[in-house]
Design an enzyme around this catalytic site. Structure first.
Site, PDB file in Angstrom:
ATOM      1  N   ARG A 258       0.975  -1.426   0.081  1.00 53.77           N
ATOM      2  CA  ARG A 258      -0.036  -0.052  -0.061  1.00 53.77           C
ATOM      3  C   ARG A 258       0.909   1.474   0.013  1.00 53.77           C
ATOM      4  NH1 ARG A 258      -5.301  -2.125   3.757  1.00 53.77           N
ATOM      5  NH2 ARG A 258      -5.423  -4.129   2.469  1.00 53.77           N
ATOM      6  N   ARG A 273       1.306   0.578   9.957  1.00 51.28           N
ATOM      7  CA  ARG A 273       1.155   1.362   8.749  1.00 51.28           C
ATOM      8  C   ARG A 273       2.016   1.571   8.379  1.00 51.28           C
ATOM      9  NH1 ARG A 273      -3.591   4.625   7.210  1.00 51.28           N
ATOM     10  NH2 ARG A 273      -3.783   5.113   9.356  1.00 51.28           N
ATOM     11  N   GLU A 345      -7.759   0.047  14.263  1.00 53.27           N
ATOM     12  CA  GLU A 345      -8.896  -1.250  12.967  1.00 53.27           C
ATOM     13  C   GLU A 345      -7.638  -2.525  12.745  1.00 53.27           C
ATOM     14  OE1 GLU A 345      -9.420   0.141   9.507  1.00 53.27           O
ATOM     15  OE2 GLU A 345      -9.235  -1.871   8.636  1.00 53.27           O
ATOM     16  N   SER A 348     -11.058  -6.437   8.880  1.00 52.65           N
ATOM     17  CA  SER A 348     -12.139  -5.672   8.448  1.00 52.65           C
ATOM     18  C   SER A 348     -13.211  -6.455   6.894  1.00 52.65           C
ATOM     19  CB  SER A 348     -11.518  -4.404   7.614  1.00 52.65           C
ATOM     20  OG  SER A 348     -13.071  -3.757   6.612  1.00 52.65           O
ATOM     21  N   ARG A 386       0.542  -6.530  11.643  1.00 56.98           N
ATOM     22  CA  ARG A 386      -0.814  -5.079  12.823  1.00 56.98           C
ATOM     23  C   ARG A 386      -1.083  -5.775  13.843  1.00 56.98           C
ATOM     24  NH1 ARG A 386      -5.501  -0.536  11.091  1.00 56.98           N
ATOM     25  NH2 ARG A 386      -3.630   0.131   9.445  1.00 56.98           N
TER      26      ARG A 386
END
Length: 433
Positions: A258, A273, A345, A348, A386
Site C-alpha cells: 500500500r 501502517r 482497526e 475488516s 498490525r
RNA sequence: GGAGGCUUCGCCUAGUCCGGUCUAUGGCGCCGCACUGCUAAUGCGGUUUGGGUUAAUCCCCAUCCCGGGUUCAAAUCCCGGAGCCUCCGCCA
C-alpha cells in the site's frame, strides 16, 4: 459495477445511495443518459448490419447485369455500418465509464455519516490495565529484537521494517494459526500472486477514486496488490461456479502493498501502517441472497480469531461515507492498543454483493439452471504486522517480556513468554517426525 | 530472450490450404417428448453466451482465444497480443 436494470428501474434508490456515501449523485443521471444513448446506437448499428448482410448476400446471387448496382449498394451500406459501429463503440465506452463511476449501492442498514459515524455493535473482552508505564509495540519489539525499523528504512525507505528473531517467528506462528483455523472451518487455503494484471485490479474496484493507493509496475503493466482479495476475486473471473453446495471459500495468503498516499504523519511509528505486510484473507463466492448471512459468518470467524489471541476488541458497523467502492456493507474489528489508549482497526470484512462479480463476470448456476451474477465477500483473518503490534502491546509485561496466547504456543515451541534475550531455539516447535 | 505447434458453441471434434452454400459438422454429456407395465435400449426434438426489441412470443445483432486490418462478404486472408504445449538459452 452495479446492476444497470436497478439504475433504470429505481434511479432514486441509487441516487440516495450516492448521497449517503457523500458521492456525486448526478453520476446516476449521467449513467442513465449514457445508457439510453448506447441503446439507441446499438439499435441503429444492428439494423444497418442486418440490411448490409442482406445486401452482401445479394451480391453473390446477382446476375452479371445487376451486379454492379448491387455491389454499389452493399459498399454504401458497409460504409454506413462502419460509421454506426464507430458511434456504437463511443457509446459503449461512455456507458462503461459512467458505469464504473458509480460505487456499490449501500445496504439499507448501514449507518449514515462518515468516518467518525461508525456504530459500535459490541465490545468484547476487558480493556487491560497495567501497573507500570506501558510501552508501545515498537519499544517492545526492539527490546525483544523482533522489529527493526531503522534498517527497514535503510533498505527500503520509510514504513518498511524487518521482522527479526521472535518477530519473524511470530509471523509464521500467526500464519499457521490463521490458515489452520480457516482450513478447519472448510476454507481452501491458497497462496496467491501479489502481482496482478490491470483487469483484476479494476474488477475489484481498486482503480477508481482510490488508485493513488496502489503500486504500479509500469514496465510490465502489473500492479502490486493491496490485499489478496484482488487475486482471489480474479481467480474465477469469467467463470460459472457451482454454488449448489453453498459458498465457495478461500483463505488466501499473500504479501500486501500500500502506498499510503495522503497518510503523511499518521502512525509513523512502528508497524501499524506500513507499505508492505503479509495477510491471511478470507474470500467467499456465494449466491446474492446468501451474502448478508455469509458476511456475518466471516465476521464471526474474525472474532473467534481475535478471541483465540486473547485480544480485547470491539466490532463497528462502518458508516456509508466510509465504505469502499465495492462494499455495500462493512464491519471492522478494532482491537485495543494500550499505548494509544484506544481501539484500532485490525480486521475488516466487506459484503461486495454482485458489484465485483459483475465487473469480473463471475457467475453461478441458480436452481433453475440459469446463469446469475454471484456475490463476493472478503474479510481479514490476520493482517500480520498490525496483529503483531497489537499482541506485543496488549500482552506486554513490566520487564519487556510478552505473554504468548495459548493458541499461538503450538507454533512457538510451547513457550508462554517471549523475553528479551531469550534463546530462539526454545520458541521453535520440535520436529514432529 | 530465441524457434516451432496449438486455441472452434459443457467435453472431444470437422471445417481454415483455395473467403460467400458455416444459419459451424459429428460424437459424448445434459434436458424434453414418444415408445416400452420398472430399468436399459431406441426414435424425435432441444442444448454457447451476451446485447437489442417486446406485455410475452416472434424477430434482429454480435460471438469460432482477444484486438486491429483487407473485402460487398472473414472461423477461413494479413498484422498485433494473450494463453497452452515442445525445444534452445538463462535461472532460484
Amino acid at each position: 459495477m452495479i446492476d444497470l436494470r436497478l439504475v433504470r428501474e429505481n434511479p432514486d434508490l441509487v441516487r440516495a445511495s450516492q448521497r449517503a456515501r457523500g458521492a456525486d449523485e448526478s453520476r446516476v443521471d449521467a449513467l442513465l443518459t449514457a445508457d439510453a444513448e448506447r441503446r439507441q446506437a446499438v439499435k441503429r448499428g444492428d439494423d444497418l448490419r442486418a440490411e448490409q448482410k442482406n445486401a452482401s448476400a445479394a451480391v453473390k446471387k446477382a446476375s452479371p447485369e445487376e451486379r454492379a448496382a448491387v455491389l454499389e449498394r452493399a459498399k454504401s451500406l458497409a460504409a454506413q455500418v462502419k460509421e454506426a459501429e464507430e458511434a456504437q463503440r463511443a457509446a459503449d465506452a461512455a456507458l462503461r465509464e459512467a458505469h464504473l463511476k458509480l460505487a456499490n449501492v449501500v445496504a439499507d442498514e448501514v449507518p449514515p455519516g462518515g468516518e467518525d459515524d461508525a456504530v459500535t455493535l459490541r465490545t468484547v473482552g476487558e480493556v487491560p490495565t497495567y501497573d507500570f508505564p506501558v510501552r508501545d509495540h515498537l519499544e517492545i519489539g526492539e527490546l525483544l529484537g523482533a522489529i527493526d525499523m531503522e534498517r527497514g528504512a535503510k533498505v527500503s525507505g520509510s514504513r518498511f521494517y524487518f521482522l527479526t528473531g521472535p518477530g519473524a517467528l511470530l509471523e509464521f506462528a500467526l500464519a499457521q494459526l490463521a490458515i489452520g483455523r480457516a482450513v478447519a472451518a472448510g476454507f481452501t487455503p491458497v497462496v496467491a500472486p501479489a502481482l496482478v494484471r490491470p483487469e483484476a485490479m479494476e474488477g475489484t474496484g481498486f482503480l477508481g477514486d482510490h488508485d493513488e493507493e496502489v503500486y504500479r509496475v509500469e514496465r510490465d503493466d502489473l500492479y502490486l496488490v493491496g490485499t489478496s482479495e484482488v487475486a482471489l476475486a480474479g481467480m474465477h473471473a469469467a467463470e460459472v461456479l457451482d454454488l449448489a453446495n453453498g459458498p465457495r471459500r478461500y483463505a488466501g495468503w499473500s504479501s500486501c502493498f500500500r502506498r499510503e498516499a495522503g497518510s503523511y504523519g499518521k502512525d509513523t511509528r512502528g508497524i501499524i501502517r506500513v507499505h508492505w505486510f503479509d495477510k491471511v484473507e478470507m474470500f467467499s463466492f456465494c449466491a446474492p441472497e446468501e451474502a448478508a448471512a455469509e458476511h456475518l459468518r466471516l465476521l464471526a470467524w474474525e472474532e473467534e480469531f481475535l478471541t483465540a489471541l486473547e485480544l480485547p476488541y470491539r466490532v463497528v458497523d462502518i458508516a456509508a461515507g466510509d465504505l469502499g467502492t465495492s462494499a455495500a456493507r462493512k464491519y471492522d474489528i478494532e482491537a485495543w492498543f494500550p499505548s494509544q489508549g484506544t481501539y484500532r482497526e485490525l480486521t475488516s470484512t466487506s459484503d461486495c454483493t454482485t458489484f465485483q462479480a459483475r465487473r469480473l463476470n463471475i457467475r453461478y448456476k441458480d436452481s433453475d439452471g440459469k446463469n446469475q451474477i454471484a456475490a463476493t465477500l472478503n474479510g481479514t483473518l490476520c493482517a500480520i504486522a498490525r496483529t503483531i503490534a497489537c499482541l506485543l502491546e496488549v500482552h506486554q509485561r513490566a520487564d519487556g517480556s510478552v505473554y504468548v496466547p495459548k493458541a499461538l504456543r503450538p507454533w512457538l515451541g510451547g513457550v508462554e513468554l517471549l523475553t528479551p534475550g531469550m534463546t530462539l531455539a526454545a520458541a521453535v516447535p520440535p520436529p514432529t517426525a
